[in-house]
Design a protein around this motif. Structure first.
Motif, PDB file in Angstrom:
ATOM      1  N   VAL A  24      11.455 -10.019  29.474  1.00 17.37           N
ATOM      2  CA  VAL A  24      12.828 -10.191  29.009  1.00 17.37           C
ATOM      3  C   VAL A  24      12.757 -10.827  27.633  1.00 17.37           C
ATOM      4  CG1 VAL A  24      15.050 -11.314  29.372  1.00 17.37           C
ATOM      5  CG2 VAL A  24      13.750 -10.499  31.324  1.00 17.37           C
ATOM      6  N   GLU A  25      13.338 -10.148  26.655  1.00 18.41           N
ATOM      7  CA  GLU A  25      13.428 -10.693  25.307  1.00 18.41           C
ATOM      8  C   GLU A  25      14.884 -10.630  24.894  1.00 18.41           C
ATOM      9  OE1 GLU A  25      11.878  -9.796  20.789  1.00 18.41           O
ATOM     10  OE2 GLU A  25      10.669  -9.117  22.478  1.00 18.41           O
ATOM     11  N   ARG A  26      15.449 -11.817  24.683  1.00 20.37           N
ATOM     12  CA  ARG A  26      16.885 -11.949  24.479  1.00 20.37           C
ATOM     13  C   ARG A  26      17.587 -11.347  25.690  1.00 20.37           C
ATOM     14  NH1 ARG A  26      17.794 -11.230  18.048  1.00 20.37           N
ATOM     15  NH2 ARG A  26      16.216 -12.739  17.463  1.00 20.37           N
ATOM     16  N   ASN A  27      18.323 -10.257  25.541  1.00 19.95           N
ATOM     17  CA  ASN A  27      19.007  -9.649  26.685  1.00 19.95           C
ATOM     18  C   ASN A  27      18.416  -8.292  27.063  1.00 19.95           C
ATOM     19  OD1 ASN A  27      20.595 -11.838  26.484  1.00 19.95           O
ATOM     20  ND2 ASN A  27      22.519 -10.768  26.335  1.00 19.95           N
ATOM     21  N   THR A  85      26.417 -12.475  30.479  1.00 17.57           N
ATOM     22  CA  THR A  85      26.899 -13.171  31.670  1.00 17.57           C
ATOM     23  C   THR A  85      25.816 -13.335  32.732  1.00 17.57           C
ATOM     24  OG1 THR A  85      27.679 -11.083  32.573  1.00 17.57           O
ATOM     25  CG2 THR A  85      29.267 -12.396  31.315  1.00 17.57           C
ATOM     26  N   LEU A  86      24.603 -12.847  32.467  1.00 18.68           N
ATOM     27  CA  LEU A  86      23.508 -12.972  33.425  1.00 18.68           C
ATOM     28  C   LEU A  86      22.547 -14.076  33.004  1.00 18.68           C
ATOM     29  CD1 LEU A  86      22.778  -9.195  34.047  1.00 18.68           C
ATOM     30  CD2 LEU A  86      24.123 -10.757  35.444  1.00 18.68           C
ATOM     31  N   ASP A  87      21.985 -14.767  33.984  1.00 19.70           N
ATOM     32  CA  ASP A  87      21.059 -15.875  33.753  1.00 19.70           C
ATOM     33  C   ASP A  87      19.629 -15.333  33.748  1.00 19.70           C
ATOM     34  OD1 ASP A  87      19.608 -18.198  33.643  1.00 19.70           O
ATOM     35  OD2 ASP A  87      20.469 -19.074  35.454  1.00 19.70           O
ATOM     36  N   THR A  88      19.152 -14.942  32.577  1.00 23.24           N
ATOM     37  CA  THR A  88      17.822 -14.328  32.471  1.00 23.24           C
ATOM     38  C   THR A  88      16.684 -15.326  32.665  1.00 23.24           C
ATOM     39  OG1 THR A  88      17.844 -14.572  30.063  1.00 23.24           O
ATOM     40  CG2 THR A  88      18.648 -12.478  30.978  1.00 23.24           C
ATOM     41  N   GLU A  89      16.994 -16.612  32.715  1.00 19.64           N
ATOM     42  CA  GLU A  89      15.960 -17.627  32.938  1.00 19.64           C
ATOM     43  C   GLU A  89      15.537 -17.717  34.398  1.00 19.64           C
ATOM     44  OE1 GLU A  89      14.497 -19.530  30.518  1.00 19.64           O
ATOM     45  OE2 GLU A  89      15.631 -18.298  29.096  1.00 19.64           O
ATOM     46  N   HIS A  90      16.330 -17.158  35.310  1.00 20.59           N
ATOM     47  CA  HIS A  90      16.064 -17.311  36.742  1.00 20.59           C
ATOM     48  C   HIS A  90      15.975 -15.967  37.475  1.00 20.59           C
ATOM     49  CE1 HIS A  90      17.696 -21.262  35.537  1.00 20.59           C
ATOM     50  NE2 HIS A  90      16.709 -21.669  36.323  1.00 20.59           N
ATOM     51  N   ILE A  91      15.348 -14.976  36.868  1.00 16.83           N
ATOM     52  CA  ILE A  91      15.171 -13.672  37.501  1.00 16.83           C
ATOM     53  C   ILE A  91      14.097 -13.782  38.578  1.00 16.83           C
ATOM     54  CG2 ILE A  91      14.446 -11.284  37.142  1.00 16.83           C
ATOM     55  CD1 ILE A  91      15.554 -11.472  34.309  1.00 16.83           C
ATOM     56  N   GLY A 143       6.782   0.034  47.650  1.00 17.21           N
ATOM     57  CA  GLY A 143       6.955   0.878  46.483  1.00 17.21           C
ATOM     58  C   GLY A 143       8.257   0.695  45.738  1.00 17.21           C
ATOM     59  N   VAL A 144       9.016  -0.358  46.079  1.00 14.29           N
ATOM     60  CA  VAL A 144      10.288  -0.630  45.399  1.00 14.29           C
ATOM     61  C   VAL A 144      10.224  -2.016  44.766  1.00 14.29           C
ATOM     62  CG1 VAL A 144      12.783  -0.891  45.648  1.00 14.29           C
ATOM     63  CG2 VAL A 144      11.566   0.824  47.012  1.00 14.29           C
ATOM     64  N   LEU A 145      10.415  -2.064  43.449  1.00 16.15           N
ATOM     65  CA  LEU A 145      10.496  -3.324  42.717  1.00 16.15           C
ATOM     66  C   LEU A 145      11.965  -3.722  42.658  1.00 16.15           C
ATOM     67  CD1 LEU A 145       9.289  -5.540  40.846  1.00 16.15           C
ATOM     68  CD2 LEU A 145       9.758  -3.979  38.937  1.00 16.15           C
ATOM     69  N   THR A 146      12.286  -4.908  43.189  1.00 15.60           N
ATOM     70  CA  THR A 146      13.666  -5.387  43.202  1.00 15.60           C
ATOM     71  C   THR A 146      13.773  -6.649  42.360  1.00 15.60           C
ATOM     72  OG1 THR A 146      13.973  -4.503  45.424  1.00 15.60           O
ATOM     73  CG2 THR A 146      15.597  -6.098  44.665  1.00 15.60           C
ATOM     74  N   LEU A 147      14.644  -6.605  41.363  1.00 13.63           N
ATOM     75  CA  LEU A 147      14.915  -7.766  40.517  1.00 13.63           C
ATOM     76  C   LEU A 147      16.291  -8.302  40.875  1.00 13.63           C
ATOM     77  CD1 LEU A 147      13.726  -6.424  37.043  1.00 13.63           C
ATOM     78  CD2 LEU A 147      12.407  -7.642  38.774  1.00 13.63           C
ATOM     79  N   ARG A 148      16.372  -9.610  41.081  1.00 18.02           N
ATOM     80  CA  ARG A 148      17.647 -10.280  41.359  1.00 18.02           C
ATOM     81  C   ARG A 148      17.924 -11.220  40.195  1.00 18.02           C
ATOM     82  NH1 ARG A 148      19.827  -9.509  46.081  1.00 18.02           N
ATOM     83  NH2 ARG A 148      18.664  -8.377  47.658  1.00 18.02           N
TER      84      ARG A 148
END
Length: 143
Positions: A59-62, A100-106, A113-118
């Protein structure tokens, strides 16, 4: 020996052969789903046959970038390949994330076989009540 009868599948396979596998400079796309689940934004990527150590998330910036590489399976000497339709090479996807998303806490999980990002919704983006003081030109409104 295996026999194929679906001409469209054959056309897809030939197109993939002509274009070649994805490379780091020209990766192939990977399918994904994206949705909001309560206070989280969820993104799921299909990466069957990719080991967890071959996945890179930045993640770089947004800008969220997911890259993965499916390497050829090790085969014993003397094995003759009869059919090879599973794509190999590098797969990549970039997503522009909202402020509006908190990219510091992904949080990232990889299963079956499924990558899930929250990605949590940032506190500043959640609806909140603002009270207005009463007296000296102030009044209280709840809304």
């Amino acid at each position: 020996m295996l026999m194929r009868t679906d001409p469209f599948r054959e056309l897809d396979r030939l197109t993939q052969q002509l274009m070649g596998p994805g490379t780091w400079s020209r990766p192939s796309a990977m399918p994904m789903d994206a949705y909001r689940d309560g206070d989280e934004f969820v993104v799921a990527f299909d990466l069957p046959g990719v080991s967890a150590d071959a996945i890179d998330i930045d993640v770089e910036r947004n800008m969220l970038t997911v890259k993965a590489e499916r390497r050829p399976a090790a085969r014993a000497e003397g094995v003759q390949m009869e059919l090879s339709e599973r794509p190999l090479g590098v797969f990549s996807r970039q997503i522009m994330l909202a402020d509006t998303l908190d990219t510091e806490h992904i949080k990232a999980d990889y299963d079956a076989g499924v990558l899930t990002l929250r990605i949590p919704i940032a506190e500043r983006a959640k609806p909140r009540k603002i009270s207005i003081g009463v007296g000296a030109g102030h009044r209280e409104i709840s809304g």
